[in-house]
Enzyme design. Sequence first.
Site, mmCIF file in Angstrom:
data_model
loop_
_atom_site.group_PDB
_atom_site.id
_atom_site.type_symbol
_atom_site.label_atom_id
_atom_site.label_comp_id
_atom_site.label_asym_id
_atom_site.label_seq_id
_atom_site.Cartn_x
_atom_site.Cartn_y
_atom_site.Cartn_z
ATOM 1 C CB SER A 26 -0.969 -0.013 1.291
ATOM 2 O OG SER A 26 -0.223 0.019 2.468
ATOM 3 C CG HIS A 79 -0.508 4.586 4.340
ATOM 4 N ND1 HIS A 79 -1.156 3.602 5.196
ATOM 5 C CD2 HIS A 79 -0.331 3.536 3.095
ATOM 6 C CE1 HIS A 79 -0.935 2.483 4.742
ATOM 7 N NE2 HIS A 79 -0.727 2.287 3.588
ATOM 8 C CG ASP A 91 -2.173 5.745 7.799
ATOM 9 O OD1 ASP A 91 -0.945 5.471 8.157
ATOM 10 O OD2 ASP A 91 -2.734 5.325 6.833
#
Length: 448
Positions: free
Chosen positions: A172, A427, A424
Amino acid sequence: MGSGQMWWSASPPSPWGRGAGKGWALGGPLAVKAVGFLLLAGLLFRVLCSFPSSPAPALQIAQDVISGPSDIHFLEMVYKSALVALLNALIQSYFPCNLFNGEWIPNPSGPAYTNASCRFIDGHQNCMMNGRPDKGYLHWKWKPYGCDLPPFDAVRFLDSMRNKAWGLIGDSILRNQVQSLLCLLSKGEEPVDVYHDKEFKNRRWHFKSYNFTVSLIWAPFLIKSDVFENENGESTSEIQLHLDTLDASWTSQYESFDYVIISGGQWFLRTAVYWENGAVVGCHYCQNKSLLELGFEHLYRKTLQSVFNFIISAKHKPVIFFRTWSPDHFENGEWFNGGSCNRVTPYKKGEHREGYNGRVMREIELKEFSKAAAALRGSPDVERLKLMDTYSLSSLRPDGHVGPYRTPYPFAKDSKNTARVQNDCLHWCVPGPIDAWNNLVMKMALDQ
Protein backbone atom coordinates in the site's frame (compact mmCIF):
# COMPACT_ATOMS: atom_id res chain seq x y z
CA MET A 1 21.13 25.96 4.65
CA GLY A 2 19.84 29.38 5.66
CA SER A 3 22.06 32.37 5.14
CA GLY A 4 25.01 30.19 4.24
CA GLN A 5 23.24 28.97 1.15
CA MET A 6 22.34 32.51 0.08
CA TRP A 7 25.92 33.65 0.51
CA TRP A 8 27.26 30.77 -1.50
CA SER A 9 25.27 31.71 -4.58
CA ALA A 10 26.05 35.41 -4.32
CA SER A 11 28.94 37.22 -5.98
CA PRO A 12 30.85 39.77 -3.87
CA PRO A 13 31.25 43.30 -5.25
CA SER A 14 33.99 43.67 -7.82
CA PRO A 15 37.13 45.43 -6.53
CA TRP A 16 37.93 46.78 -9.97
CA GLY A 17 35.40 49.59 -9.74
CA ARG A 18 37.69 51.52 -7.39
CA GLY A 19 40.31 52.26 -10.03
CA ALA A 20 42.79 50.17 -11.95
CA GLY A 21 45.49 48.71 -9.74
CA LYS A 22 44.29 50.36 -6.54
CA GLY A 23 43.24 47.15 -4.86
CA TRP A 24 46.59 45.55 -5.52
CA ALA A 25 48.58 48.50 -4.25
CA LEU A 26 47.03 48.49 -0.78
CA GLY A 27 48.51 45.22 0.37
CA GLY A 28 52.12 45.28 -0.74
CA PRO A 29 53.94 43.08 -3.23
CA LEU A 30 51.92 40.63 -5.27
CA ALA A 31 53.94 37.67 -4.05
CA VAL A 32 53.03 38.38 -0.41
CA LYS A 33 49.35 38.55 -1.28
CA ALA A 34 49.51 35.31 -3.22
CA VAL A 35 51.14 33.51 -0.28
CA GLY A 36 48.50 34.85 2.09
CA PHE A 37 45.74 33.79 -0.25
CA LEU A 38 47.10 30.26 -0.55
CA LEU A 39 47.54 29.94 3.23
CA LEU A 40 43.95 31.00 3.86
CA ALA A 41 42.67 28.74 1.09
CA GLY A 42 44.55 25.83 2.64
CA LEU A 43 43.09 26.62 6.04
CA LEU A 44 39.57 26.68 4.69
CA PHE A 45 40.12 23.46 2.76
CA ARG A 46 41.08 21.79 6.05
CA VAL A 47 37.88 23.18 7.57
CA LEU A 48 35.90 21.62 4.74
CA CYS A 49 37.61 18.28 5.23
CA SER A 50 36.58 18.23 8.89
CA PHE A 51 32.93 17.90 7.88
CA PRO A 52 32.79 14.79 5.66
CA SER A 53 29.05 14.09 6.02
CA SER A 54 27.54 17.45 5.09
CA PRO A 55 28.79 20.70 3.53
CA ALA A 56 26.41 22.90 5.52
CA PRO A 57 28.65 23.47 8.60
CA ALA A 58 31.68 24.06 6.40
CA LEU A 59 29.80 26.62 4.36
CA GLN A 60 28.81 28.53 7.48
CA ILE A 61 32.39 28.62 8.78
CA ALA A 62 33.68 29.70 5.37
CA GLN A 63 31.13 32.48 5.33
CA ASP A 64 32.21 33.68 8.76
CA VAL A 65 35.88 33.72 7.72
CA ILE A 66 35.25 35.67 4.53
CA SER A 67 32.49 38.08 5.51
CA GLY A 68 33.49 38.66 9.14
CA PRO A 69 36.32 40.78 10.55
CA SER A 70 39.71 39.63 9.24
CA ASP A 71 43.14 39.91 10.80
CA ILE A 72 44.78 39.56 7.40
CA HIS A 73 44.67 43.21 6.38
CA PHE A 74 46.24 42.76 2.96
CA LEU A 75 43.38 40.52 1.80
CA GLU A 76 41.32 42.86 -0.33
CA MET A 77 38.02 42.12 -2.06
CA VAL A 78 39.77 40.64 -5.08
CA TYR A 79 41.15 37.86 -2.92
CA LYS A 80 37.74 37.29 -1.38
CA SER A 81 36.22 36.95 -4.83
CA ALA A 82 38.86 34.45 -5.87
CA LEU A 83 38.43 32.56 -2.60
CA VAL A 84 34.69 32.27 -3.13
CA ALA A 85 35.31 30.70 -6.54
CA LEU A 86 37.89 28.30 -5.10
CA LEU A 87 35.69 27.20 -2.22
CA ASN A 88 32.76 26.73 -4.54
CA ALA A 89 34.88 24.39 -6.67
CA LEU A 90 36.06 22.52 -3.58
CA ILE A 91 32.51 22.00 -2.36
CA GLN A 92 31.41 20.58 -5.70
CA SER A 93 34.37 18.20 -5.88
CA TYR A 94 34.62 17.20 -2.23
CA PHE A 95 30.88 16.84 -1.67
CA PRO A 96 29.55 15.27 -4.88
CA CYS A 97 25.82 15.19 -5.43
CA ASN A 98 24.00 12.65 -3.29
CA LEU A 99 20.29 12.75 -4.08
CA PHE A 100 19.43 11.09 -0.79
CA ASN A 101 21.49 13.25 1.58
CA GLY A 102 20.25 16.77 2.10
CA GLU A 103 17.60 18.77 3.90
CA TRP A 104 14.02 19.96 3.53
CA ILE A 105 13.86 23.66 2.74
CA PRO A 106 10.85 26.02 2.56
CA ASN A 107 8.91 25.98 -0.69
CA PRO A 108 6.52 28.97 -0.71
CA SER A 109 4.99 27.95 -4.06
CA GLY A 110 3.56 24.78 -2.56
CA PRO A 111 2.71 21.48 -4.31
CA ALA A 112 2.38 20.97 -8.05
CA TYR A 113 -1.26 19.86 -7.67
CA THR A 114 -4.08 19.71 -5.13
CA ASN A 115 -6.92 17.34 -4.40
CA ALA A 116 -9.09 19.64 -6.52
CA SER A 117 -6.83 19.38 -9.57
CA CYS A 118 -6.08 15.63 -9.31
CA ARG A 119 -8.68 12.85 -9.32
CA PHE A 120 -6.28 9.98 -8.59
CA ILE A 121 -5.94 10.45 -4.82
CA ASP A 122 -7.35 7.62 -2.73
CA GLY A 123 -9.78 8.78 -0.05
CA HIS A 124 -7.57 7.48 2.75
CA GLN A 125 -4.64 9.67 1.65
CA ASN A 126 -6.67 12.73 0.69
CA CYS A 127 -5.78 14.79 3.76
CA MET A 128 -7.07 18.02 2.22
CA MET A 129 -10.50 16.58 1.48
CA ASN A 130 -10.65 14.91 4.89
CA GLY A 131 -10.28 18.20 6.69
CA ARG A 132 -6.65 18.53 7.73
CA PRO A 133 -6.56 22.17 8.89
CA ASP A 134 -2.84 22.95 8.69
CA LYS A 135 -1.17 23.39 5.29
CA GLY A 136 2.45 23.88 6.30
CA TYR A 137 3.35 20.29 5.38
CA LEU A 138 2.71 21.21 1.72
CA HIS A 139 5.36 23.93 1.61
CA TRP A 140 8.66 22.06 1.77
CA LYS A 141 10.94 20.64 -0.90
CA TRP A 142 13.87 18.25 -0.76
CA LYS A 143 17.26 19.86 -1.39
CA PRO A 144 20.15 17.39 -1.82
CA TYR A 145 23.60 18.57 -0.82
CA GLY A 146 25.83 19.37 -3.78
CA CYS A 147 23.07 19.62 -6.39
CA ASP A 148 19.44 20.48 -7.02
CA LEU A 149 16.45 18.20 -7.46
CA PRO A 150 14.26 19.73 -10.17
CA PRO A 151 10.48 19.52 -9.86
CA PHE A 152 8.65 16.86 -11.80
CA ASP A 153 8.23 17.80 -15.47
CA ALA A 154 5.28 15.76 -16.73
CA VAL A 155 5.68 16.60 -20.43
CA ARG A 156 9.40 15.86 -20.44
CA PHE A 157 8.88 12.58 -18.58
CA LEU A 158 6.04 11.41 -20.82
CA ASP A 159 7.93 12.35 -23.96
CA SER A 160 10.93 10.34 -22.78
CA MET A 161 8.72 7.35 -22.03
CA ARG A 162 6.96 7.01 -25.38
CA ASN A 163 6.03 3.38 -26.07
CA LYS A 164 7.35 2.34 -22.67
CA ALA A 165 5.75 0.48 -19.77
CA TRP A 166 6.33 0.85 -16.04
CA GLY A 167 5.53 -1.74 -13.41
CA LEU A 168 5.29 -0.69 -9.77
CA ILE A 169 5.38 -3.71 -7.49
CA GLY A 170 4.72 -3.72 -3.77
CA ASP A 171 2.26 -2.90 -1.00
CA SER A 172 0.00 0.00 0.00
CA ILE A 173 2.97 2.36 0.40
CA LEU A 174 3.82 1.67 -3.23
CA ARG A 175 0.17 2.37 -4.11
CA ASN A 176 0.54 5.61 -2.15
CA GLN A 177 3.47 6.55 -4.40
CA VAL A 178 1.53 5.69 -7.55
CA GLN A 179 -1.22 8.14 -6.58
CA SER A 180 1.38 10.89 -6.38
CA LEU A 181 2.96 9.82 -9.68
CA LEU A 182 -0.37 9.87 -11.52
CA CYS A 183 -1.19 13.31 -10.12
CA LEU A 184 2.14 14.65 -11.34
CA LEU A 185 1.84 12.97 -14.75
CA SER A 186 -1.74 14.18 -15.25
CA LYS A 187 -0.39 17.71 -15.56
CA GLY A 188 0.90 16.54 -18.94
CA GLU A 189 -1.97 14.26 -19.90
CA GLU A 190 -4.87 12.57 -18.14
CA PRO A 191 -4.42 8.78 -18.24
CA VAL A 192 -7.20 6.30 -18.92
CA ASP A 193 -7.85 3.48 -16.45
CA VAL A 194 -7.66 0.42 -18.73
CA TYR A 195 -7.66 -2.34 -16.10
CA HIS A 196 -8.41 -3.03 -12.47
CA ASP A 197 -9.23 -6.13 -10.48
CA LYS A 198 -12.29 -6.51 -8.28
CA GLU A 199 -10.61 -4.93 -5.25
CA PHE A 200 -8.73 -2.26 -7.27
CA LYS A 201 -5.41 -3.54 -5.90
CA ASN A 202 -4.02 -4.31 -9.36
CA ARG A 203 -4.50 -1.52 -11.89
CA ARG A 204 -3.19 -0.19 -15.18
CA TRP A 205 -3.34 3.28 -16.73
CA HIS A 206 -2.61 4.30 -20.32
CA PHE A 207 -1.42 7.68 -21.61
CA LYS A 208 -2.79 7.54 -25.13
CA SER A 209 -0.77 10.33 -26.78
CA TYR A 210 2.48 8.72 -25.63
CA ASN A 211 1.48 5.03 -25.68
CA PHE A 212 2.84 4.91 -22.13
CA THR A 213 1.47 2.59 -19.44
CA VAL A 214 1.76 2.51 -15.67
CA SER A 215 0.85 -0.75 -13.91
CA LEU A 216 0.31 -1.14 -10.19
CA ILE A 217 0.88 -4.71 -8.99
CA TRP A 218 -0.23 -5.78 -5.53
CA ALA A 219 2.52 -8.00 -4.09
CA PRO A 220 3.02 -6.98 -0.43
CA PHE A 221 5.43 -9.85 0.30
CA LEU A 222 6.95 -10.20 -3.20
CA ILE A 223 6.77 -13.95 -2.54
CA LYS A 224 3.79 -16.31 -2.73
CA SER A 225 1.37 -15.69 0.12
CA ASP A 226 -1.99 -16.90 1.33
CA VAL A 227 -3.68 -14.09 3.24
CA PHE A 228 -6.89 -14.59 5.18
CA GLU A 229 -8.03 -11.03 5.70
CA ASN A 230 -11.29 -9.18 5.21
CA GLU A 231 -11.75 -5.71 3.72
CA ASN A 232 -11.23 -4.14 7.18
CA GLY A 233 -7.81 -5.74 7.57
CA GLU A 234 -9.00 -8.25 10.17
CA SER A 235 -7.29 -11.66 9.92
CA THR A 236 -9.05 -14.95 10.53
CA SER A 237 -5.87 -17.03 10.35
CA GLU A 238 -2.11 -16.68 10.13
CA ILE A 239 -0.64 -15.64 6.79
CA GLN A 240 1.05 -18.53 4.98
CA LEU A 241 4.28 -17.53 3.22
CA HIS A 242 6.27 -19.64 0.76
CA LEU A 243 9.88 -18.52 1.08
CA ASP A 244 11.04 -20.42 -2.01
CA THR A 245 8.39 -19.12 -4.46
CA LEU A 246 8.12 -15.59 -5.82
CA ASP A 247 4.69 -14.03 -6.28
CA ALA A 248 3.54 -14.85 -9.83
CA SER A 249 1.44 -11.69 -9.95
CA TRP A 250 4.61 -9.76 -10.78
CA THR A 251 7.00 -12.35 -12.20
CA SER A 252 4.46 -13.30 -14.88
CA GLN A 253 4.39 -9.69 -16.14
CA TYR A 254 8.05 -8.88 -15.63
CA GLU A 255 9.04 -9.18 -19.30
CA SER A 256 6.46 -6.60 -20.36
CA PHE A 257 8.06 -3.76 -18.36
CA ASP A 258 10.82 -1.37 -19.41
CA TYR A 259 11.06 0.15 -15.94
CA VAL A 260 10.22 -1.37 -12.58
CA ILE A 261 9.93 -0.01 -9.04
CA ILE A 262 10.07 -2.67 -6.31
CA SER A 263 9.48 -2.02 -2.63
CA GLY A 264 8.11 -3.71 0.43
CA GLY A 265 8.85 -4.44 4.04
CA GLN A 266 5.87 -3.42 6.17
CA TRP A 267 3.88 -6.63 5.77
CA PHE A 268 6.84 -8.73 6.89
CA LEU A 269 6.20 -7.67 10.49
CA ARG A 270 2.89 -9.51 10.58
CA THR A 271 2.22 -12.90 12.14
CA ALA A 272 2.95 -15.55 9.51
CA VAL A 273 3.79 -19.22 9.04
CA TYR A 274 6.80 -19.92 6.82
CA TRP A 275 6.95 -22.71 4.21
CA GLU A 276 9.80 -24.15 2.14
CA ASN A 277 9.76 -27.19 -0.16
CA GLY A 278 6.12 -27.80 0.69
CA ALA A 279 6.68 -28.03 4.45
CA VAL A 280 6.36 -25.63 7.38
CA VAL A 281 9.81 -24.51 8.57
CA GLY A 282 8.91 -21.90 11.16
CA CYS A 283 6.82 -18.93 12.10
CA HIS A 284 6.92 -15.33 13.19
CA TYR A 285 5.02 -14.37 16.33
CA CYS A 286 2.75 -17.42 16.24
CA GLN A 287 1.09 -17.93 19.59
CA ASN A 288 -0.04 -21.31 20.87
CA LYS A 289 1.83 -23.11 18.09
CA SER A 290 4.84 -25.39 18.50
CA LEU A 291 6.77 -23.79 15.63
CA LEU A 292 10.29 -22.46 15.43
CA GLU A 293 10.38 -18.67 15.75
CA LEU A 294 12.41 -17.48 12.74
CA GLY A 295 11.66 -13.78 12.94
CA PHE A 296 10.71 -11.29 10.26
CA GLU A 297 14.38 -10.46 9.64
CA HIS A 298 14.97 -13.99 8.34
CA LEU A 299 11.93 -13.74 6.08
CA TYR A 300 12.86 -10.37 4.60
CA ARG A 301 16.47 -11.37 3.97
CA LYS A 302 15.51 -14.58 2.17
CA THR A 303 12.83 -12.76 0.17
CA LEU A 304 15.21 -10.09 -1.09
CA GLN A 305 17.78 -12.72 -1.98
CA SER A 306 15.17 -14.49 -4.11
CA VAL A 307 14.04 -11.21 -5.70
CA PHE A 308 17.56 -10.12 -6.64
CA ASN A 309 18.51 -13.59 -7.88
CA PHE A 310 15.50 -13.47 -10.18
CA ILE A 311 16.48 -10.01 -11.47
CA ILE A 312 20.10 -11.04 -12.07
CA SER A 313 19.29 -14.32 -13.82
CA ALA A 314 16.35 -13.09 -15.93
CA LYS A 315 17.06 -12.59 -19.64
CA HIS A 316 14.87 -9.51 -19.72
CA LYS A 317 16.70 -6.49 -18.29
CA PRO A 318 14.45 -3.55 -17.43
CA VAL A 319 15.69 -0.62 -15.38
CA ILE A 320 15.04 -1.55 -11.75
CA PHE A 321 14.52 0.93 -8.93
CA PHE A 322 14.66 -0.73 -5.54
CA ARG A 323 13.08 1.65 -3.04
CA THR A 324 14.03 1.31 0.60
CA TRP A 325 11.87 1.04 3.70
CA SER A 326 9.33 3.78 4.35
CA PRO A 327 9.54 4.92 8.01
CA ASP A 328 6.55 5.51 10.23
CA HIS A 329 6.34 8.21 12.89
CA PHE A 330 4.06 6.84 15.59
CA GLU A 331 4.50 8.54 18.95
CA ASN A 332 3.10 7.61 22.36
CA GLY A 333 2.12 4.16 21.12
CA GLU A 334 1.71 2.08 17.97
CA TRP A 335 -1.08 1.95 15.38
CA PHE A 336 -3.09 -0.51 17.48
CA ASN A 337 -2.86 1.18 20.90
CA GLY A 338 -3.31 4.91 20.42
CA GLY A 339 -0.11 5.97 18.68
CA SER A 340 -0.35 9.31 16.90
CA CYS A 341 1.61 11.73 14.71
CA ASN A 342 0.67 15.32 15.45
CA ARG A 343 3.80 17.20 14.37
CA VAL A 344 3.31 19.94 11.79
CA THR A 345 6.94 20.67 10.77
CA PRO A 346 9.81 18.50 9.52
CA TYR A 347 12.51 17.20 11.80
CA LYS A 348 15.91 18.78 11.66
CA LYS A 349 18.96 16.59 11.21
CA GLY A 350 19.47 14.37 14.25
CA GLU A 351 15.99 14.83 15.72
CA HIS A 352 14.51 11.62 14.35
CA ARG A 353 14.87 8.65 16.70
CA GLU A 354 15.25 5.56 14.58
CA GLY A 355 13.33 2.50 15.73
CA TYR A 356 14.53 -1.09 15.69
CA ASN A 357 12.36 -2.22 12.79
CA GLY A 358 13.40 0.57 10.44
CA ARG A 359 17.09 0.24 11.25
CA VAL A 360 17.20 -3.54 10.86
CA MET A 361 15.07 -3.71 7.72
CA ARG A 362 17.06 -0.99 5.98
CA GLU A 363 20.33 -2.71 6.90
CA ILE A 364 19.02 -5.88 5.28
CA GLU A 365 17.97 -3.94 2.19
CA LEU A 366 21.31 -2.20 1.76
CA LYS A 367 23.28 -5.42 2.29
CA GLU A 368 21.25 -7.49 -0.16
CA PHE A 369 21.23 -4.71 -2.76
CA SER A 370 25.02 -4.39 -2.46
CA LYS A 371 25.42 -8.12 -2.98
CA ALA A 372 23.25 -7.98 -6.10
CA ALA A 373 25.18 -5.00 -7.48
CA ALA A 374 28.46 -6.81 -6.78
CA ALA A 375 27.21 -9.84 -8.71
CA LEU A 376 26.58 -7.60 -11.73
CA ARG A 377 29.89 -5.76 -11.47
CA GLY A 378 31.69 -5.71 -14.80
CA SER A 379 28.42 -6.11 -16.68
CA PRO A 380 26.54 -3.23 -18.33
CA ASP A 381 23.46 -4.50 -16.49
CA VAL A 382 24.79 -3.08 -13.24
CA GLU A 383 23.73 0.38 -14.43
CA ARG A 384 20.14 -0.84 -14.74
CA LEU A 385 19.89 -1.75 -11.05
CA LYS A 386 19.37 1.41 -9.01
CA LEU A 387 18.99 1.99 -5.28
CA MET A 388 16.32 4.55 -4.48
CA ASP A 389 17.15 5.22 -0.84
CA THR A 390 14.26 7.39 0.32
CA TYR A 391 14.52 6.26 3.97
CA SER A 392 16.55 9.16 5.40
CA LEU A 393 14.73 11.97 3.62
CA SER A 394 11.37 10.45 4.57
CA SER A 395 12.40 9.99 8.19
CA LEU A 396 12.63 13.79 8.49
CA ARG A 397 8.93 14.28 7.66
CA PRO A 398 6.78 13.30 10.66
CA ASP A 399 4.40 16.05 9.58
CA GLY A 400 3.52 14.45 6.25
CA HIS A 401 1.52 11.42 7.37
CA VAL A 402 -2.23 10.96 7.14
CA GLY A 403 -2.60 10.78 10.95
CA PRO A 404 -6.28 10.99 11.95
CA TYR A 405 -7.31 12.33 8.52
CA ARG A 406 -8.06 9.00 6.85
CA THR A 407 -11.75 9.92 6.80
CA PRO A 408 -13.63 13.23 6.88
CA TYR A 409 -13.05 15.15 10.12
CA PRO A 410 -14.65 15.30 12.63
CA PHE A 411 -14.99 11.54 12.60
CA ALA A 412 -18.16 11.27 14.61
CA LYS A 413 -20.93 13.55 15.81
CA ASP A 414 -20.12 12.46 19.34
CA SER A 415 -16.78 14.17 20.07
CA LYS A 416 -15.96 11.52 22.66
CA ASN A 417 -15.47 9.01 19.86
CA THR A 418 -12.71 11.02 18.22
CA ALA A 419 -10.26 9.74 20.83
CA ARG A 420 -10.78 6.23 19.49
CA VAL A 421 -9.86 7.13 15.93
CA GLN A 422 -6.92 5.12 14.68
CA ASN A 423 -4.06 7.31 13.43
CA ASP A 424 -2.25 6.43 10.23
CA CYS A 425 1.37 7.45 10.77
CA LEU A 426 2.68 5.18 8.02
CA HIS A 427 0.99 6.31 4.80
CA TRP A 428 1.55 9.78 3.38
CA CYS A 429 -0.75 12.66 2.51
CA VAL A 430 -1.17 13.26 -1.22
CA PRO A 431 0.06 15.81 -2.10
CA GLY A 432 2.86 15.74 0.44
CA PRO A 433 6.44 14.57 1.05
CA ILE A 434 5.88 11.51 -1.11
CA ASP A 435 5.95 13.75 -4.19
CA ALA A 436 9.71 14.08 -3.63
CA TRP A 437 10.02 10.33 -4.23
CA ASN A 438 8.71 10.82 -7.76
CA ASN A 439 10.95 13.83 -8.34
CA LEU A 440 13.78 11.40 -7.58
CA VAL A 441 12.30 8.82 -9.96
CA MET A 442 12.35 11.34 -12.78
CA LYS A 443 15.89 12.49 -12.00
CA MET A 444 17.21 8.92 -11.84
CA ALA A 445 15.32 7.71 -14.89
CA LEU A 446 16.09 10.56 -17.27
CA ASP A 447 19.62 11.50 -16.18
CA GLN A 448 21.21 8.08 -16.62
